[in-house]
Write a protein that holds these residues in place. Structure first.
Motif, PDB file in Angstrom:
ATOM      1  N   VAL A   1       0.936  -1.068   0.083  1.00  0.00           N
ATOM      2  CA  VAL A   1       0.041  -0.021   0.189  1.00  0.00           C
ATOM      3  C   VAL A   1       1.020   1.151  -0.006  1.00  0.00           C
ATOM      4  N   GLY A   2       1.889   1.128   0.812  1.00  0.00           N
ATOM      5  CA  GLY A   2       2.805   2.428   0.666  1.00  0.00           C
ATOM      6  C   GLY A   2       3.625   2.752  -0.437  1.00  0.00           C
TER       7      GLY A   2
ATOM      8  N   LEU B   1       0.834   4.120  -2.788  1.00  0.00           N
ATOM      9  CA  LEU B   1       0.316   5.429  -2.474  1.00  0.00           C
ATOM     10  C   LEU B   1       1.499   6.389  -3.080  1.00  0.00           C
ATOM     11  N   LYS B   2       2.693   5.936  -2.860  1.00  0.00           N
ATOM     12  CA  LYS B   2       3.864   6.973  -3.308  1.00  0.00           C
ATOM     13  C   LYS B   2       4.081   6.664  -4.855  1.00  0.00           C
TER      14      LYS B   2
END
Length: 75
Positions: free
Chosen positions: A21-22, A25-26
């Motif tokens: 997820v990180g 998102l980035k």
């Protein structure tokens, strides 16, 4: 025993999903290379491969005699 394995696989799957997820998102994978660290760059610390490549470059301003002499000493 099977319950323990299933719980472990579930926990690992959740952890991988949360790490993903990180990244999603980035929009990019984190730069973990030495040159990507601002604190190390401030201290002048770089990648060993980059430093070696820089040291291997031929100095265009070097005097040919000195360069030849140092090469003879090495061999």
């Amino acid at each position: 025993m099977l319950d323990t394995i299933l719980i472990t696989v579930l926990i690992v799957a959740i952890c991988i999903a949360l790490l993903g997820v990180g990244i999603i998102l980035k929009g990019k994978f984190p730069n973990t290379h030495v040159s990507g660290n601002k604190a190390l760059r401030k201290k002048g610390i770089g990648c060993v491969q980059s430093q070696d490549r820089e040291a291997q470059k031929v100095n265009k301003r070097a005097i040919a005699e000195v360069e030849k002499q140092s090469n003879d000493e090495i061999n």
